[in-house]
Design an enzyme around this catalytic site. Structure first.
Site, PDB file in Angstrom:
ATOM      1  N   GLU A   1       0.721  -1.241  -0.133  1.00  0.00           N
ATOM      2  CA  GLU A   1       0.041  -0.098  -0.044  1.00  0.00           C
ATOM      3  C   GLU A   1       0.745   1.084  -0.023  1.00  0.00           C
ATOM      4  O   GLU A   1       0.209   2.334  -0.212  1.00  0.00           O
ATOM      5  CB  GLU A   1      -1.066  -0.147   1.266  1.00  0.00           C
TER       6      GLU A   1
ATOM      7  N   LYS B   1       2.063  10.474   0.409  1.00  0.00           N
ATOM      8  CA  LYS B   1       3.126  10.219   1.303  1.00  0.00           C
ATOM      9  C   LYS B   1       4.358  11.094   1.083  1.00  0.00           C
ATOM     10  O   LYS B   1       4.935  11.208   0.012  1.00  0.00           O
ATOM     11  CB  LYS B   1       3.413   8.747   1.045  1.00  0.00           C
TER      12      LYS B   1
ATOM     13  N   VAL C   1      -2.586 -22.349 -13.795  1.00  0.00           N
ATOM     14  CA  VAL C   1      -1.757 -23.150 -14.563  1.00  0.00           C
ATOM     15  C   VAL C   1      -1.618 -24.356 -13.850  1.00  0.00           C
ATOM     16  O   VAL C   1      -1.119 -24.448 -12.761  1.00  0.00           O
ATOM     17  CB  VAL C   1      -0.561 -22.298 -14.699  1.00  0.00           C
TER      18      VAL C   1
ATOM     19  N   THR D   1       9.818  -0.776  -0.898  1.00  0.00           N
ATOM     20  CA  THR D   1      10.524  -1.164  -2.289  1.00  0.00           C
ATOM     21  C   THR D   1       9.795  -2.001  -3.272  1.00  0.00           C
ATOM     22  O   THR D   1      10.620  -2.063  -4.586  1.00  0.00           O
ATOM     23  CB  THR D   1      11.822  -1.281  -1.948  1.00  0.00           C
TER      24      THR D   1
HETATM   25  C1  LIG Z   1       3.599  -7.983   4.463  1.00  0.00           C
HETATM   26  C2  LIG Z   1       3.707  -7.360   3.274  1.00  0.00           C
HETATM   27  C3  LIG Z   1       3.835  -5.868   2.974  1.00  0.00           C
HETATM   28  C4  LIG Z   1       4.049  -5.570   1.836  1.00  0.00           C
HETATM   29  N1  LIG Z   1       3.939  -4.124   1.909  1.00  0.00           N
HETATM   30  C5  LIG Z   1       4.411  -3.079   0.634  1.00  0.00           C
HETATM   31  C6  LIG Z   1       4.391  -1.630   0.766  1.00  0.00           C
HETATM   32  O1  LIG Z   1       3.790  -1.275   1.373  1.00  0.00           O
HETATM   33  N2  LIG Z   1       4.734  -1.441  -0.519  1.00  0.00           N
HETATM   34  C7  LIG Z   1       5.079  -2.141  -1.599  1.00  0.00           C
HETATM   35  O2  LIG Z   1       5.567  -1.728  -2.576  1.00  0.00           O
HETATM   36  N3  LIG Z   1       5.023  -3.571  -1.596  1.00  0.00           N
HETATM   37  C8  LIG Z   1       4.716  -4.086  -0.516  1.00  0.00           C
HETATM   38  N4  LIG Z   1       4.635  -5.400  -0.496  1.00  0.00           N
HETATM   39  C9  LIG Z   1       5.034  -6.402  -1.704  1.00  0.00           C
HETATM   40  C10 LIG Z   1       3.804  -6.539  -2.770  1.00  0.00           C
HETATM   41  O3  LIG Z   1       2.719  -6.723  -1.838  1.00  0.00           O
HETATM   42  C11 LIG Z   1       4.205  -7.040  -3.942  1.00  0.00           C
HETATM   43  O4  LIG Z   1       5.274  -6.940  -4.519  1.00  0.00           O
HETATM   44  C12 LIG Z   1       3.055  -6.740  -4.843  1.00  0.00           C
HETATM   45  O5  LIG Z   1       1.785  -7.182  -4.386  1.00  0.00           O
HETATM   46  C13 LIG Z   1       3.368  -7.930  -6.033  1.00  0.00           C
HETATM   47  O6  LIG Z   1       2.981  -9.167  -5.676  1.00  0.00           O
HETATM   48  P1  LIG Z   1       2.985 -10.323  -6.933  1.00  0.00           P
HETATM   49  O7  LIG Z   1       1.957  -9.749  -8.029  1.00  0.00           O
HETATM   50  O8  LIG Z   1       4.318 -10.212  -7.228  1.00  0.00           O
HETATM   51  O9  LIG Z   1       2.458 -11.555  -6.055  1.00  0.00           O
HETATM   52  P2  LIG Z   1       0.950 -11.766  -5.949  1.00  0.00           P
HETATM   53  O10 LIG Z   1       0.132 -10.709  -5.481  1.00  0.00           O
HETATM   54  O11 LIG Z   1       0.891 -12.801  -5.109  1.00  0.00           O
HETATM   55  O12 LIG Z   1       0.194 -12.290  -7.267  1.00  0.00           O
HETATM   56  C14 LIG Z   1       0.512 -13.418  -7.704  1.00  0.00           C
HETATM   57  C15 LIG Z   1      -0.483 -13.845  -9.108  1.00  0.00           C
HETATM   58  O13 LIG Z   1      -0.058 -15.134  -9.459  1.00  0.00           O
HETATM   59  C16 LIG Z   1      -1.318 -16.055  -9.673  1.00  0.00           C
HETATM   60  N5  LIG Z   1      -1.067 -17.190  -9.784  1.00  0.00           N
HETATM   61  C17 LIG Z   1      -0.121 -18.156  -8.749  1.00  0.00           C
HETATM   62  N6  LIG Z   1       0.014 -19.209  -9.333  1.00  0.00           N
HETATM   63  C18 LIG Z   1      -0.949 -19.343 -10.262  1.00  0.00           C
HETATM   64  C19 LIG Z   1      -1.173 -20.532 -11.013  1.00  0.00           C
HETATM   65  N7  LIG Z   1      -0.744 -21.727 -10.648  1.00  0.00           N
HETATM   66  N8  LIG Z   1      -2.124 -20.170 -11.906  1.00  0.00           N
HETATM   67  C20 LIG Z   1      -2.612 -19.285 -12.180  1.00  0.00           C
HETATM   68  N9  LIG Z   1      -2.194 -18.004 -11.593  1.00  0.00           N
HETATM   69  C21 LIG Z   1      -1.457 -18.229 -10.741  1.00  0.00           C
HETATM   70  C22 LIG Z   1      -2.333 -15.237  -8.685  1.00  0.00           C
HETATM   71  O14 LIG Z   1      -3.607 -15.933  -8.734  1.00  0.00           O
HETATM   72  C23 LIG Z   1      -1.882 -14.018  -8.414  1.00  0.00           C
HETATM   73  O15 LIG Z   1      -2.789 -13.266  -9.480  1.00  0.00           O
HETATM   74  C24 LIG Z   1       4.350  -6.223   0.728  1.00  0.00           C
HETATM   75  C25 LIG Z   1       4.499  -7.659   0.990  1.00  0.00           C
HETATM   76  C26 LIG Z   1       4.022  -8.294   2.061  1.00  0.00           C
HETATM   77  C27 LIG Z   1       4.408  -9.785   2.177  1.00  0.00           C
END
Ligand SMILES: Cc1cc2nc3c(=O)[nH]c(=O)nc-3n(C[C@H](O)[C@H](O)[C@H](O)COP(=O)(O)OP(=O)(O)OC[C@H]3O[C@@H](n4cnc5c(N)ncnc54)[C@H](O)[C@@H]3O)c2cc1C
Length: 504
Positions: A57, A86, A192, A351
C-alpha cells in the site's frame, strides 16, 4: 554486415505470456501493452481462487514516473485507488525506545553552500536546538498534516519536497487491468497446472491450464508471486536467503477504521520482535506487524498488533510468510521474474512495487529477440543484482544501528553486515560523508536521515567546512523559518484530497 542482417524478420518476439495478475502482473501488462502497440500478443493468466498477496500500500516517489509513462491522470488514479499522499516515513522507536525521526522525500533544505546542509547542521549542533527533521520541507508539511504538490519554481522552498502515494493494491491492479485490456491484453481466468519445456534447450514453450487450455509464447513473464511457478518451479533458478541480515519472516496485516489523524506519511514503529506499519488510505487505515518468528509467537504478534491500532479492526489479522532474499537470476532462459517471484525484501522502505517497476523498465531497455542472447540476459541480471543489493544494505542499516534492549535488536546490532554497507557507515561516522554506489536507489537525504536518526553521529563534520565563511546557525534558522512559513500556507492533506481526488 548488410542491411538485411539488421532486420532479422523471423526472430522478433511474437507473443508474451504473463503468469499472475497481482500488482506485478498488471503493472507489467500495462507497461508492455502501452509500449508494444503492434505485432505482439500479450496474454495474462490469473487465478481468483489462488488470489493475490493484496498488501503493498505504500510507495516511493519513483512510482510517479511509472504512472506518467502510462499516461495516467494523477487525480483519477488516486480517486480510483482510495489513495492518499506520502511525504516520507516517520520512524518511531527505531534507534532507541520513544525516539522519532523522519525519512523525507526530497532534500534537506535548499543547499546554500558547496558543503551539504547536514554538514552545517552537524557543525552548528552544539550551538542551537535545531532538529534535522525541521530542515526538510517534507517534514515541515507532514508534521502539520499538510500537503500540496511541489512547486515547479526551483527558487521556491516548496520545490524541495517530493512525494509518493499510499493506495489500495487490489484497486491499483484492477485499475491497471482495465487499462491493459483496453490496449488489447487478453486475460485467462484459471490455474496453470503444467509447464512444458523444450527437451533440448529447457526453454519454456507453453503452459497448460487446469481446464486443458494450452498457452504457448515466445517470452514468459513470471508474476506468480512467492511460489515463482516458472522461474523456480520449472527452471530451478535458486534463491539467496538474506534472513541472517533481515530476520523478519512473517507479517500480520489488518485494516482498521480511519482516525482523524490522516497523516500524509507512513509510520513505522519498532516493536520487540519487529515493527508495525500504519498507512492511511481514504477509506481505511492499513496496519501490519512484520516480525521474526524466532522472537515472538504468532498469537503474541497478533495481540500486539490489535492493541496498537488507532481505529476499530476491520477483520482478523491476515498472516503472511516470506523468506527475505533474491532469486539468483531474475531472467533465466526465456522467463523473466517480476514481483515476488524475483525475491522479496520486507516492506520497511516500500521498495517492492519499485522493484517491479525497475524490472519492467529493464525488460524494455533489454528487450530480447527469440535468440535470447546471454549478452543481454547477463547484463539484465547484473543490473538487477546491484539494484537489490543496494536496497538490501539500506534496509539492513535500519536494523543494525540501534541501542534497543530486546534479543532481536541486540542480535541485529551485533551481526556482521555486508562490507558494502560497513564502508558507508564508516565513512559517515568519520566525517558525515555519504558514499554513493552504482544503482543506489536511495539518495543523500534518505541515507542522512537514517544515519542521524539512528545515532551514527560523525566524529566531526567534513573538513571542508572549516574553510567556509558561513554562519551555519543563522542559515539553518532561516531555512527552518522559511519552511515553517511555507508549510503554513498549504492545505491540509484532507483538504487537498477533498478538492482534487476524493474517492466516490
Ligand atoms: C507483509 C507485506 C507488506 C507489503 N507492503 C508493501 C508496501 O507497502 N509497498 C510495496 O511496494 N510492496 C509491499 N509489499 C510487496 C507487494 O505486496 C508485492 O510486491 C506486490 O503485491 C506484488 O505481488 P505479486 O504480484 O508479485 O504477487 P501476488 O500478489 O502473490 O500475485 C500472484 C499472482 O499469480 C497468480 N498465480 C499464482 N499461481 C498461479 C497458478 N498456478 N495459476 C494461475 N495463476 C497463478 C495469482 O492468482 C496472482 O494473481 C508487501 C508484501 C508483504 C508480504
Amino acid at each position: 554486415m548488410t542491411a538485411n542482417d539488421y532486420q532479422q524478420p523471423g526472430r522478433k518476439i511474437r507473443s508474451i505470456l504473463i503468469v499472475g495478475g497481482g500488482s506485478a502482473g498488471w503493472m507489467t501488462a500495462a507497461a508492455l501493452s502501452q509500449t508494444l502497440s503492434k505485432g505482439c500478443t500479450i496474454t495474462l493468466i490469473e487465478s481468483e481462487e489462488i488470489g493475490t498477496v493484496g498488501v503493498g500500500e505504500a510507495t516511493i516517489p519513483t512510482i510517479k514516473l511509472f504512472n506518467q509513462v502510462l499516461g495516467l491522470d494523477e487525480n483519477d488514479f488516486v480517486r480510483a485507488t482510495q489513495g492518499s499522499f506520502k511525504l516520507g516515513i516517520q520512524f518511531v522507536s527505531w534507534g532507541k525506545a520513544n525516539h522519532r525521526y523522519f525519512h523525507p522525500f526530497g532534500s534537506y533544505g535548499r543547499p546554500f553552500d558547496t558543503v551539504a546542509v547536514h554538514q552545517h547542521w552537524l557543525a552548528a549542533r552544539a550551538n542551537n536546538d535545531i532538529n534535522l527533521d525541521d530542515l526538510c520541507m517534507a517534514w515541515a508539511a507532514a508534521s502539520r498534516g499538510k500537503f500540496a504538490l511541489p512547486s515547479t519554481d526551483p527558487r521556491n522552498v516548496l520545490s524541495t519536497h517530493d512525494y509518493a502515494y499510499h493506495f489500495d493494491a487490489g484497486l491499483y491492479a484492477g485499475y491497471l487491468r482495465k487499462y491493459s485490456e483496453a490496449r488489447g491484453v487478453l486475460r485467462h481466468e484459471g490455474k496453470v497446472a503444467f509447464v512444458q519445456q523444450n527437451g533440448e534447450s529447457g526453454f519454456v514453450e507453453s503452459v497448460t491450464m487446469e481446464d486443458g487450455r494450452i498457452c504457448a509464447a515466445d517470452l514468459f513473464i513470471d508474476c506468480s508471486g512467492f511460489r515463482g511457478l516458472l522461474i523456480e518451479g520449472t527452471l530451478k533458478t535458486g534463491y539467496d536467503d538474506w534472513t541472517h541480515w533481515l530476520p523478519c519472516d512473517r507479517a500480520l496485516a489488518v485494516p482498521c477504521a480511519s482516525s482523524s489523524d490522516f497523516t500524509p506519511y507512513t509510520r513505522s514503529t519498532a516493536r520487540a520482535a519487529g515493527w508495525q506499519w500504519r498507512i492511511p488510505l481514504q477509506h481505511r487505515t492499513g496496519n501490519g506487524y512484520v516480525y521474526s518468528s524466532a522472537h515472538i509467537s504468532d498469537d503474541e504478534a497478533a495481540a500486539t498488533l490489535l492493541a496498537n491500532l488507532d481505529g476499530k479492526a476491520l477483520g482478523d489479522p491476515r498472516p503472511l510468510r516470506f523468506v527475505t532474499g533474491r532469486r539468483r537470476k531474475s531472467w533465466n532462459k526465456n522467463v523473466i521474474a517480476v514481483g515476488l517471484s524475483s525475491g522479496f525484501m520486507e516492506p520497511l522502505e516500500s521498495t517492492s512495487l519499485h522493484l517491479i517497476q525497475a524490472n519492467i523498465s529493464k525488460i524494455l531497455a533489454f528487450f530480447p529477440d527469440r535468440d535470447f542472447d546471454p549478452l543481454v540476459t547477463d547484463e539484465f541480471n547484473r543490473v538487477a543484482t546491484h539494484e537489490t543489493e543496494r536496497i538490501r544494505d539500506f534496509l539492513i542499516m535500519h536494523y543494525h544501528l540501534n541501542v534497543r534492549d530486546e534479543p532481536l535488536w541486540r542480535q541485529c546490532a551485533n551481526m556482521d553486515i555486508p562490507g558494502s554497507l560497513q564502508f558507508k557507515i564508516d565513512h559517515f561516522r568519520k566525517c558525515g560523508r555519504l558514499i554513493a554506489r552504482e544503482m543506489d536507489l536511495f539518495g543523500p537525504a534518505s541515507w542522512t536521515a537514517v544515519h542521524i536518526g539512528q545515532f551514527n553521529f560523525p566524529k566531526r563534520p567534513d573538513p571542508l567546512i572549516d574553510f567556509r565563511n558561513v554562519n551555519g546557525t543563522e542559515y539553518l534558522e532561516k531555512l527552518r523559518g522559511a519552511m515553517r512559513a511555507a508549510a503554513e500556507t498549504l492545505p491540509t492533506h484532507q483538504a487537498y484530497i477533498d478538492r482534487n481526488c476524493k474517492a466516490n
